[in-house]
Scaffold this motif. Structure first.
Motif, PDB file in Angstrom:
ATOM      1  N   THR A 186      13.556-138.958  93.728  1.00 38.74           N
ATOM      2  CA  THR A 186      14.537-137.587  93.339  1.00 38.74           C
ATOM      3  C   THR A 186      14.725-136.794  94.705  1.00 38.74           C
ATOM      4  OG1 THR A 186      13.686-137.474  91.261  1.00 38.74           O
ATOM      5  CG2 THR A 186      14.461-135.405  92.058  1.00 38.74           C
ATOM      6  N   ILE A 187      15.839-136.483  94.898  1.00 36.49           N
ATOM      7  CA  ILE A 187      16.011-135.614  96.094  1.00 36.49           C
ATOM      8  C   ILE A 187      16.295-134.316  95.836  1.00 36.49           C
ATOM      9  CG2 ILE A 187      17.445-135.314  98.344  1.00 36.49           C
ATOM     10  CD1 ILE A 187      17.449-138.107  98.568  1.00 36.49           C
ATOM     11  N   ILE A 188      15.776-133.108  96.271  1.00 34.55           N
ATOM     12  CA  ILE A 188      16.030-131.681  96.095  1.00 34.55           C
ATOM     13  C   ILE A 188      16.164-130.888  97.212  1.00 34.55           C
ATOM     14  CG2 ILE A 188      15.201-129.681  95.225  1.00 34.55           C
ATOM     15  CD1 ILE A 188      13.275-131.305  93.339  1.00 34.55           C
ATOM     16  N   THR A 189      17.544-130.593  97.385  1.00 29.59           N
ATOM     17  CA  THR A 189      17.872-129.823  98.540  1.00 29.59           C
ATOM     18  C   THR A 189      18.001-128.279  98.166  1.00 29.59           C
ATOM     19  OG1 THR A 189      20.130-130.012  98.248  1.00 29.59           O
ATOM     20  CG2 THR A 189      19.056-131.813  99.615  1.00 29.59           C
ATOM     21  N   THR A 240      13.451-121.498 101.938  1.00 29.71           N
ATOM     22  CA  THR A 240      12.159-122.322 102.489  1.00 29.71           C
ATOM     23  C   THR A 240      11.145-122.213 101.077  1.00 29.71           C
ATOM     24  OG1 THR A 240      11.260-120.033 103.036  1.00 29.71           O
ATOM     25  CG2 THR A 240      12.216-121.390 104.637  1.00 29.71           C
ATOM     26  N   LEU A 241      10.122-122.955 101.103  1.00 28.28           N
ATOM     27  CA  LEU A 241       9.125-122.858  99.841  1.00 28.28           C
ATOM     28  C   LEU A 241       8.560-121.551  99.706  1.00 28.28           C
ATOM     29  CD1 LEU A 241       7.753-126.564 100.448  1.00 28.28           C
ATOM     30  CD2 LEU A 241       9.457-125.940  98.800  1.00 28.28           C
ATOM     31  N   SER A 242       8.238-120.731 100.485  1.00 28.77           N
ATOM     32  CA  SER A 242       7.683-119.502 100.524  1.00 28.77           C
ATOM     33  C   SER A 242       8.724-118.681  99.915  1.00 28.77           C
ATOM     34  CB  SER A 242       7.341-119.102 102.139  1.00 28.77           C
ATOM     35  OG  SER A 242       8.529-119.030 102.814  1.00 28.77           O
ATOM     36  N   LYS A 243       9.871-118.758 100.071  1.00 26.56           N
ATOM     37  CA  LYS A 243      10.993-117.807  99.308  1.00 26.56           C
ATOM     38  C   LYS A 243      11.160-118.329  97.895  1.00 26.56           C
ATOM     39  CE  LYS A 243      12.310-115.961 103.409  1.00 26.56           C
ATOM     40  NZ  LYS A 243      12.301-114.683 103.660  1.00 26.56           N
ATOM     41  N   TRP A 244      10.592-119.342  97.391  1.00 27.86           N
ATOM     42  CA  TRP A 244      10.941-119.721  95.932  1.00 27.86           C
ATOM     43  C   TRP A 244      10.431-118.623  94.965  1.00 27.86           C
ATOM     44  CZ3 TRP A 244      11.660-125.141  93.911  1.00 27.86           C
ATOM     45  CH2 TRP A 244      12.456-125.877  94.653  1.00 27.86           C
ATOM     46  N   THR A 245       9.442-117.850  95.368  1.00 31.86           N
ATOM     47  CA  THR A 245       9.010-116.626  94.495  1.00 31.86           C
ATOM     48  C   THR A 245      10.256-115.658  94.199  1.00 31.86           C
ATOM     49  OG1 THR A 245       8.010-115.755  96.291  1.00 31.86           O
ATOM     50  CG2 THR A 245       6.535-116.958  94.975  1.00 31.86           C
TER      51      THR A 245
END
Length: 61
Positions: A3-6, A10-15
């Motif tokens: 699975t490719i997720i783009t 950034t991961l820190s901004k997913w909140t």
């Protein structure tokens, strides 16, 4: 299976995407477990194209 997720976040901004910090952490935990994260840091194709069109139009003041 792969699975490719783009994303442009950034991961820190997913909140910021998910209103609940716990939900964001659970989702990231499940996605990132045993995964490879590849960060590609380049300017956006669309941004570069828009800037080029802006410069060509003579509006580069």
């Amino acid at each position: 299976m792969s699975t490719i997720i783009t994303t442009n976040k950034t991961l820190s901004k997913w909140t910021e995407i998910f209103s609940n910090l716990i939900i964001a952490n659970v989702i990231l935990d499940r996605l990132l477990h045993l995964s490879y994260v590849i960060n590609i840091i380049v300017s956006s194709f669309h941004s570069a194209r828009n800037q080029h069109a802006f410069l060509l139009s003579g509006c580069n003041q």
